[in-house]
Design a protein around this motif. Structure first.
Motif, mmCIF file in Angstrom:
data_model
loop_
_atom_site.group_PDB
_atom_site.id
_atom_site.type_symbol
_atom_site.label_atom_id
_atom_site.label_comp_id
_atom_site.label_asym_id
_atom_site.label_seq_id
_atom_site.Cartn_x
_atom_site.Cartn_y
_atom_site.Cartn_z
ATOM 1 N N SER A 46 0.952 -1.241 -0.022
ATOM 2 C CA SER A 46 -0.076 0.086 -0.160
ATOM 3 C C SER A 46 1.009 1.375 -0.067
ATOM 4 C CB SER A 46 -0.818 -0.037 1.224
ATOM 5 O OG SER A 46 -0.309 0.095 2.351
ATOM 6 N N GLY A 47 2.411 1.046 0.355
ATOM 7 C CA GLY A 47 3.085 2.509 0.302
ATOM 8 C C GLY A 47 2.843 2.908 1.649
ATOM 9 N N LEU A 48 2.056 2.374 2.564
ATOM 10 C CA LEU A 48 2.209 3.242 4.105
ATOM 11 C C LEU A 48 2.898 2.382 5.001
ATOM 12 C CD1 LEU A 48 -1.960 3.153 4.086
ATOM 13 C CD2 LEU A 48 -0.234 5.127 3.806
ATOM 14 N N THR A 86 1.402 3.775 10.277
ATOM 15 C CA THR A 86 -0.033 4.344 9.623
ATOM 16 C C THR A 86 -1.032 3.338 9.394
ATOM 17 O OG1 THR A 86 1.500 5.881 8.414
ATOM 18 C CG2 THR A 86 -0.696 5.537 7.564
ATOM 19 N N THR A 105 -4.657 5.819 0.584
ATOM 20 C CA THR A 105 -3.372 6.379 0.078
ATOM 21 C C THR A 105 -3.578 7.566 -1.011
ATOM 22 O OG1 THR A 105 -2.342 4.691 0.774
ATOM 23 C CG2 THR A 105 -1.020 6.140 -0.645
ATOM 24 N N ARG A 106 -4.187 7.163 -2.049
ATOM 25 C CA ARG A 106 -4.468 8.237 -3.118
ATOM 26 C C ARG A 106 -5.297 9.498 -2.511
ATOM 27 N NH1 ARG A 106 -1.712 4.865 -4.947
ATOM 28 N NH2 ARG A 106 -1.912 3.756 -6.807
ATOM 29 N N ARG A 134 -5.128 10.691 0.427
ATOM 30 C CA ARG A 134 -4.258 11.573 1.326
ATOM 31 C C ARG A 134 -3.013 12.081 0.648
ATOM 32 N NH1 ARG A 134 -4.309 14.702 4.838
ATOM 33 N NH2 ARG A 134 -2.497 14.663 6.519
ATOM 34 N N THR A 135 -2.572 11.614 -0.468
ATOM 35 C CA THR A 135 -1.601 12.000 -1.464
ATOM 36 C C THR A 135 -1.971 13.119 -2.193
ATOM 37 O OG1 THR A 135 -0.634 9.867 -1.721
ATOM 38 C CG2 THR A 135 -0.157 11.664 -3.401
ATOM 39 N N THR A 136 -3.453 13.237 -2.546
ATOM 40 C CA THR A 136 -4.008 14.258 -3.259
ATOM 41 C C THR A 136 -4.377 15.569 -2.201
ATOM 42 O OG1 THR A 136 -6.102 13.322 -3.292
ATOM 43 C CG2 THR A 136 -4.792 13.105 -5.038
ATOM 44 N N GLY A 137 -4.275 15.230 -0.862
ATOM 45 C CA GLY A 137 -4.549 16.300 0.289
ATOM 46 C C GLY A 137 -5.483 16.410 0.911
ATOM 47 N N VAL A 178 -8.180 19.365 -6.063
ATOM 48 C CA VAL A 178 -6.906 18.951 -6.712
ATOM 49 C C VAL A 178 -6.754 19.499 -8.042
ATOM 50 C CG1 VAL A 178 -6.083 16.466 -7.612
ATOM 51 C CG2 VAL A 178 -7.020 16.547 -5.475
ATOM 52 N N ARG A 225 -5.254 22.745 -7.375
ATOM 53 C CA ARG A 225 -3.853 22.811 -6.796
ATOM 54 C C ARG A 225 -2.830 22.314 -8.244
ATOM 55 N NH1 ARG A 225 0.445 24.160 -4.138
ATOM 56 N NH2 ARG A 225 1.636 22.650 -3.420
#
Length: 127
Positions: free
Chosen positions: A12-14, A18, A53-54, A56-59, A93, A96
């Motif tokens: 997941s990349g976490l 986390t 994760t997506r 969160r990555t996008t804010g 998004v 941004r």
């Protein structure tokens, strides 16, 4: 297929911390446990983690992610609200991205400017 917490974190990349935090605040359902009491994650769990994760990555703020997760638990009746949340987040998004694109254009301009200065300087030395 099932995955250990370390495998789920890697896929997941976490981080493991986390994953535990997301579980503690209700973003992730408590995962199943194996016979030794260790967390095990399914492919569905991993899909949800990747989606989180997506977001969160996008804010997306954790607060909104929690609301989304709570609505998800309520099922299809909340699809409209979840869709609206994603529309609103997508708009932020896109804004941004536009802001970053503008910043990138300034950086490109400055890089080109310095390349021209270097080229002129080198020509002056070799002349």
């Amino acid at each position: 297929m099932t995955y250990s917490i370390a495998q789920a974190a890697e896929r997941s990349g976490l981080s493991i911390d986390t994953l535990r935090y997301y579980e503690r605040i209700g973003l992730v359902d408590p995962p199943a446990r194996d016979s030794g009491g260790r967390r095990t994650y399914s492919d569905d769990d991993l899909g949800w983690l990747v989606f989180l994760t997506r977001l969160r990555t996008t804010g997306m703020p954790i607060r909104m992610m929690r609301e989304y997760a709570q609505l998800r638990h309520l099922g299809a009746a909340t699809a409209g609200r979840r869709k609206q949340m994603l529309y609103e987040h997508r708009a932020s998004v896109r804004a941004r991205i536009a802001e970053l694109q503008s910043c990138l254009e300034v950086l490109d301009y400055k890089i080109t400017h310095y390349e021209q200065i270097e080229h002129t300087f080198i020509e002056g030395i070799t002349a």
